[in-house]
Scaffold this motif. Sequence first.
Motif, short mmCIF file in Angstrom:
data_model
loop_
_atom_site.label_atom_id
_atom_site.label_comp_id
_atom_site.label_asym_id
_atom_site.label_seq_id
_atom_site.Cartn_x
_atom_site.Cartn_y
_atom_site.Cartn_z
N LEU A 469 0.82 -1.20 0.00
CA LEU A 469 0.00 0.00 0.00
C LEU A 469 0.86 1.26 0.00
O LEU A 469 1.85 1.34 0.73
CB LEU A 469 -0.91 0.02 1.24
CG LEU A 469 -1.89 -1.13 1.40
CD1 LEU A 469 -2.63 -0.99 2.73
CD2 LEU A 469 -2.86 -1.21 0.23
N PHE A 470 0.47 2.24 -0.81
CA PHE A 470 0.96 3.60 -0.68
C PHE A 470 -0.12 4.35 0.10
O PHE A 470 -1.27 4.46 -0.37
CB PHE A 470 1.19 4.24 -2.04
CG PHE A 470 2.42 3.74 -2.74
CD1 PHE A 470 3.61 4.48 -2.71
CD2 PHE A 470 2.41 2.54 -3.43
CE1 PHE A 470 4.75 4.01 -3.35
CE2 PHE A 470 3.55 2.07 -4.07
CZ PHE A 470 4.73 2.81 -4.03
N ALA A 471 0.23 4.83 1.29
CA ALA A 471 -0.79 5.37 2.18
C ALA A 471 -0.28 6.61 2.90
O ALA A 471 0.93 6.81 3.06
CB ALA A 471 -1.20 4.30 3.19
N SER A 472 -1.23 7.41 3.36
CA SER A 472 -0.88 8.54 4.22
C SER A 472 -1.96 8.69 5.27
O SER A 472 -3.07 8.17 5.15
CB SER A 472 -0.73 9.83 3.42
OG SER A 472 -1.98 10.24 2.89
N SER A 473 -1.61 9.44 6.33
CA SER A 473 -2.52 9.68 7.44
C SER A 473 -2.19 11.05 8.04
O SER A 473 -1.06 11.54 7.93
CB SER A 473 -2.37 8.59 8.50
OG SER A 473 -3.13 8.87 9.65
N ASP A 474 -3.19 11.66 8.68
CA ASP A 474 -2.89 12.90 9.40
C ASP A 474 -2.53 12.62 10.86
O ASP A 474 -2.37 13.55 11.66
CB ASP A 474 -4.05 13.89 9.30
CG ASP A 474 -5.33 13.38 9.95
OD1 ASP A 474 -5.34 12.24 10.46
OD2 ASP A 474 -6.33 14.13 9.95
N ALA A 475 -2.38 11.33 11.20
CA ALA A 475 -1.97 10.94 12.55
C ALA A 475 -0.47 10.70 12.59
O ALA A 475 0.16 10.42 11.56
CB ALA A 475 -2.71 9.68 13.00
N GLU A 476 0.10 10.75 13.78
CA GLU A 476 1.54 10.53 13.95
C GLU A 476 1.91 9.06 13.83
O GLU A 476 3.07 8.71 13.61
CB GLU A 476 2.00 11.09 15.29
CG GLU A 476 1.33 10.42 16.49
CD GLU A 476 1.67 11.09 17.80
OE1 GLU A 476 2.24 12.21 17.76
OE2 GLU A 476 1.38 10.52 18.86
N ALA A 521 3.63 7.00 2.72
CA ALA A 521 4.50 5.91 3.17
C ALA A 521 4.13 4.63 2.43
O ALA A 521 2.98 4.44 2.01
CB ALA A 521 4.36 5.70 4.68
N GLU A 522 5.10 3.75 2.27
CA GLU A 522 4.85 2.43 1.69
C GLU A 522 4.70 1.44 2.82
O GLU A 522 5.59 1.30 3.66
CB GLU A 522 6.00 2.04 0.76
CG GLU A 522 6.14 2.95 -0.44
CD GLU A 522 7.25 2.49 -1.38
OE1 GLU A 522 7.25 1.29 -1.74
OE2 GLU A 522 8.10 3.33 -1.73
N ALA A 523 3.58 0.76 2.84
CA ALA A 523 3.26 -0.19 3.91
C ALA A 523 3.01 -1.57 3.30
O ALA A 523 2.02 -1.77 2.59
CB ALA A 523 2.05 0.27 4.71
N ASP A 524 3.91 -2.50 3.58
CA ASP A 524 3.78 -3.87 3.07
C ASP A 524 3.17 -4.77 4.14
O ASP A 524 3.50 -4.66 5.33
CB ASP A 524 5.15 -4.44 2.69
CG ASP A 524 5.71 -3.79 1.44
OD1 ASP A 524 4.92 -3.53 0.51
OD2 ASP A 524 6.92 -3.54 1.40
#
Length: 592
Positions: A469-476, A521-524
């Motif tokens: 996954l290519f992902a983002s979040s507004d959390a830390e 971020a890349e999340a595998d």
Amino acid sequence: MNEPENERGNEPMNDSQNDSQSDPKSVSLGPEAASDPILDSLLKGMPEATHEPGGVQTYRVRMSDGAHLATRLYVPAGTGRWPAVLIRYPYPGMRPYLEATADVWTRYGYAVVLQDCRGTGESEGEWIPFENERRDGLDTIGWMLEQPWTNRRIGTYGPSYLSAAQWAMADALPPEVKAMALAGFTTERYRQLYMNGMFRLDVYTGWAIDNAGVPGVPAEGLFAKAIGTVPHIAMDEELFGRKLPWYREWIANVSPEDAYWREGFWAELRDIPGRVRTPVLLVDGWFDQHLDGMTRDYRKLPPATRAASRFILGPWVHSMQASGDYPMPGAERNHLKDALEWFDHHLKGREYPHPTGGVEAYAIGEGRWKRWDGWPEPDGFRTFYLGGGRLNGEPSVAGEAARFRYDPDRPVPTRGGAGLLRYLSGADDAAPAGSVLQPPPGEREDVLTFESEPLAEELPIAGSIRVHLFASSDAEDTAFAANVMEVLPDGRAFNIRDGIVSLAYRGGATRPRPYEPGSVAEADIELWPIVWTIKAGSKLRVDVSSSNFPAYHAHRNVSGPWALQTEKRIANQTIYGGKDRPSRIVVPYKKD
């Protein structure tokens, strides 16, 4: 070390009795044993028995540190020296089942030693899960070799924790131990508790509260209270009024690099399979919580040991039975018969009716068994790209983004899977294990669904599906979860595999990595291996969310050790697609 106890068969032992050096009398199991429903189920499909069950002798066997462990000896009728089967267990409630199991073994010419683990049942000492099994098991084998009823050919047997007791001593067994039969337990303890920084509440919090060793605590609602305690580190004191040090170690040491996992018992246990010289019959289920680690244990065995061993993988949950909604024709198997054939070969010298050295696996979707000479390596890979609610053969040219809002107070409920155990308790709120019917797309706004076109030809999955996954979040910090499933032509969807990753442990990190809110971020997620053939005409579906609860703890969208956290926040999540950010799943396949 030979300290016979009373002569009253299965009655509780009296610690005030003298340790007589005379042999205890045998107590007949009686004709009523033949009508026991547990016994009847164990004998189903077994070959014709060769012996009659004899008596039960009870002992207090002295360990090398002076503790006495309650031990029962079951023997066939008549006199003689028998090959012997050792079963060590910590669950008093399991005793009727194990007594019936011992009865079966005696009917095929084996003596059986059934022993309460230290600090459980009627045994002395302190109950510290796992840590005394190596010494106590080896002490007990030493005692067995001194006895007149054995021909000094020994096998070890038992599933789950009973297999843990075997693994703990497997690399130090004397040559008289000719074979082991293990099911549903792995030496990879860290990997069993955590996936990419996410803790398995259903299995290990459930197991901890059931095995806390604190009497008088009402069981009703206990699990809900446990997983609802904030901070979770205080769960034991709030529920039981005292600390459970071993559980606190599990939940406090999130990194595999922590000394708790790299040193001491768990590190030693993890390395044991690589030193085992005794042939092993390994049995596990595609939906057992130990599956990931057991496949690794098999591959860790020395080549000569692996060549002499056998690995059976069925479509089973931890009870080694099929469960769930997806049809599993031909899945039933008498595991005691498999063990009998194994011990008859190694302890009695009979011809073994199956090839060794390989993996025998049930192919879900085909309803048949397959065999490979070693661990099945894929013939190739098929990639499906996420975008626009679809799984496509190529990534889209234009960049795409799909968004959802994740509230840790409203986690996505667990529906099926392998990382579960509480279902065995029969609790009404327990998540069902196995492959179960999934909700239709769009049931929840915090779940993104991606679906392929109907497959033109079958897709024989064999190995570990990877979700990238290519992902983002507004959390830390936060988590992303994936659930891969087959959608039948009639629209019903069934889970194949699921997994999860926290951003702190993305990319296989062994220490938490910082994350900058808003960055991509890349999340595998490497899902656990499976052999499953998706039929032609079916679709492949992937649901992406940020939770799978209570299979895993609900991430609170803040950074730091999860069990110490008191704060939480709602997170806005984004999954990207397209050529520049090609979120995808990679499916290994193996053709006959």
